[in-house]
Write an enzyme that holds these catalytic residues in place. Structure first.
Site, PDB file in Angstrom:
ATOM      1  N   THR A   1       0.849  -1.181   0.000  1.00  0.00           N
ATOM      2  CA  THR A   1       0.000   0.000   0.000  1.00  0.00           C
ATOM      3  C   THR A   1       0.887   1.233   0.000  1.00  0.00           C
ATOM      4  O   THR A   1       2.100   1.132   0.081  1.00  0.00           O
ATOM      5  CB  THR A   1      -0.921   0.023   1.240  1.00  0.00           C
ATOM      6  OG1 THR A   1      -1.979   0.931   1.001  1.00  0.00           O
ATOM      7  CG2 THR A   1      -0.194   0.443   2.492  1.00  0.00           C
TER       8      THR A   1
ATOM      9  N   THR B   1       0.165  -0.003  -5.581  1.00  0.00           N
ATOM     10  CA  THR B   1      -0.622   1.152  -5.154  1.00  0.00           C
ATOM     11  C   THR B   1      -1.639   1.451  -6.243  1.00  0.00           C
ATOM     12  O   THR B   1      -1.275   1.572  -7.407  1.00  0.00           O
ATOM     13  CB  THR B   1       0.299   2.380  -4.938  1.00  0.00           C
ATOM     14  OG1 THR B   1       1.299   2.048  -3.973  1.00  0.00           O
ATOM     15  CG2 THR B   1      -0.486   3.587  -4.474  1.00  0.00           C
TER      16      THR B   1
END
Length: 181
Positions: A9, A172
């Site tokens: 992330t 991401t």
């Protein structure tokens, strides 16, 4: 992390012109090849909405840390720095907690801190920080925006920094959530 751990992330936080913003993407990845979820919410409001927290790393581990951090915030009446230091000490000192694979960014209107399982609590020098797989991309974009586009709001800087990271980092995505204080 193991090949079957859910991870990856980008979280970015900035304080700018008296405002604070934190952004996170929504992608959860299984291993190195499979996107399990695109709409995860990795940035949360804690302590009556006065504190923002975001995580990078294992989802289950991060939820454990969110709970422990919120308990510390309650215990220390919302004192962000004290709660973060106490969490880091417990995290590093507890045999089971030491196994957790996550990092946190926590912030209130006055401070931004990174908390890690190695006992580190770090305040950035320039009121912005990023963690996770796309963290270096978001951090670079954020620094450029702060220097050369200071007319943008903290919320806009957070969003645009995450957008740059999403354009570069395969872990991401551009399902970006921004919270502000």
């Amino acid at each position: 992390m193991s090949n079957t751990t859910l991870h990856a992330t980008t979280i970015y936080a900035v304080r700018h012109n008296g405002k604070a913003a934190m952004a996170g993407d929504g992608q959860v990845t299984l291993g190195q090849q499979v996107i399990m979820k695109q709409t995860a919410r990795k940035v949360r409001r804690l302590y009556e909405g006065k504190v923002l927290a975001g995580f990078a790393g294992s989802v289950a581990d991060a939820f454990t840390l969110f709970e422990k951090f919120e308990t510390k915030l309650q215990q220390f009446s919302g004192n962000l720095e004290r709660a973060a230091v106490e969490l880091a000490q417990e995290w590093r000192g507890d045999k089971q907690l030491r196994q957790l694979e996550a990092m946190l960014i926590v912030m209130d209107k006055d401070a931004i801190l990174v908390v890690s399982g190695t006992g580190e609590v770090i305040a950035p020098d320039d009121d912005l920080i990023a963690i996770g797989s796309g963290g270096n991309y978001a951090l670079s974009a954020g620094r450029a925006l702060k220097r050369h586009a200071s007319h943008l709001s903290a919320e806009e800087m957070a969003y645009e920094s995450l957008k740059v990271a999403a354009d570069i980092c395969v872990f991401t995505n551009d399902n970006i959530v921004v919270e502000t204080l």
